[in-house]
Design an enzyme around this catalytic site. Structure first.
Site, mmCIF file in Angstrom:
data_model
loop_
_atom_site.group_PDB
_atom_site.id
_atom_site.type_symbol
_atom_site.label_atom_id
_atom_site.label_comp_id
_atom_site.label_asym_id
_atom_site.label_seq_id
_atom_site.Cartn_x
_atom_site.Cartn_y
_atom_site.Cartn_z
ATOM 1 C CB CYS B 85 55.622 16.504 -57.093
ATOM 2 S SG CYS B 85 55.024 17.455 -55.693
ATOM 3 C CG HIS B 201 57.890 20.115 -59.552
ATOM 4 N ND1 HIS B 201 56.771 19.540 -60.098
ATOM 5 C CD2 HIS B 201 57.642 20.230 -58.226
ATOM 6 C CE1 HIS B 201 55.880 19.312 -59.150
ATOM 7 N NE2 HIS B 201 56.381 19.721 -57.997
ATOM 8 C CD GLU B 203 57.558 19.422 -63.628
ATOM 9 O OE1 GLU B 203 58.609 18.786 -63.390
ATOM 10 O OE2 GLU B 203 56.575 19.405 -62.855
#
Lengths: 80, 227
Positions: B85, B201, B203
């Protein structure tokens, strides 16, 4: 010296902010607006009396940080 | 395996990344942007967020911070460097990756789950991954990938596209492009494929209860490839 520089998006690059502003202007009855492109304006005060040297330095600043040359152009529009 | 996550003022996915890396076996260290040295790392991550408040252009100020010289040296010597990002935006601003991330086409901040198709598995990130299409999360205002025609030719000639936005089945169509990205690009590599920048993302997809597990798949596979 104070150097003024304008950074604008290149013509081929989409400018959604400009488009949104244009739509708002039309909504305010500015019906003859054909296009809006948004840019950035910087005033840089620099300890340099020689205009050419000051402008050269500002050009370097634009190349390295103030503009991303993939999508933007810059133009020094004033030195005083 | 050792990893380092760089924290810039305004980063906000740094701790999520720390949790994810540790969960899958990395010994992770958090590195402040004002430091000049990187610890010995097998992976360096530039996390998501709004470094320097997104002032000037997203990622532009972070790309000039003190730690970046070491990050560039690390990547140029072949180290694995991943930008998620805002990290992807920083990678383009450092010119480690070609192109730039423009404001989303429809002027909206987009925050939703998307599907992305893995385009290239000949690299440490996706080699032997057992799924071609991943469900990941995106949250950005400037994720509209753009580059010059010459850059695009080079990217395609060198097979540098990492991820495409697609549908559940992996079909890459305009209607699955959330932000106007050229060719539905969600992530790219450098020529050597050791640097990866992507808008989604992973994560945020490491828990079956909270979100999904395709991020788990990504990190498990990555650490396996590094061992």
């Amino acid at each position: 010296m104070k150097i003024s520089v304008v950074v604008t998006l290149k013509k081929a690059v989409l400018d959604p902010q400009g488009t949104t502003i244009m739509k708002a202007l039309k909504g305010m009855n500015f019906n003859n607006v054909n296009d809006v492109r948004q840019g950035k304006y910087f005033e840089i005060e620099i300890d340099e009396k020689d205009q050419k040297k000051a402008e050269d330095q500002v050009s370097q600043m634009c190349d390295k940080l103030l503009a991303n040359l993939v999508i933007e152009d810059y133009k020094i529009i004033g030195s005083q | 395996m050792n990893s380092s996550v760089i924290i810039f003022p305004g980063s906000n996915c740094d701790r999520d990344m720390d949790v994810a890396l540790k969960k899958f076996g990395f010994k992770n260290k958090m590195i402040w942007h004002d430091d000049t040295k990187l610890p010995k790392s097998d992976l360096v991550v530039l996390p998501g967020g709004f470094s320097y408040g997104d002032y000037l252009r997203c990622g532009s100020m972070a790309s000039k911070s003190k730690i970046i010289k070491s990050v560039i040296d690390f990547a140029k010597s072949g180290g694995l460097l991943m930008g998620i990002c805002n990290g992807f935006q920083i990678l383009t601003e450092t010119e480690l990756l070609p192109g730039v991330l423009l404001r989303n086409k429809f002027s909206e901040f987009i925050c939703k789950d998307v599907f992305v198709k893995i385009n290239n598995t000949e690299n440490k990130y996706f080699k032997k991954i057992n799924k071609q299409t991943l469900k990941l999360h995106i949250a950005h205002n400037e994720g509209n990938y753009f580059c010059t025609n010459n850059q695009m030719k080079e990217i395609e000639d060198n097979n540098q596209i990492a991820l495409f936005y697609c549908d559940k089945k992996g079909e890459i169509k305009d209607e699955h492009n959330p932000n106007g990205s050229s060719k539905n690009i969600a992530g790219i590599f450098n020529k050597e494929k050791n640097i990866l920048g992507m808008m989604p993302h992973p994560e945020r997809m490491i828990d079956a209860y909270l979100s999904g597990e395709d991020g788990s798949l990504f990190f498990q596979n990555l650490i396996k490839n590094l061992k």
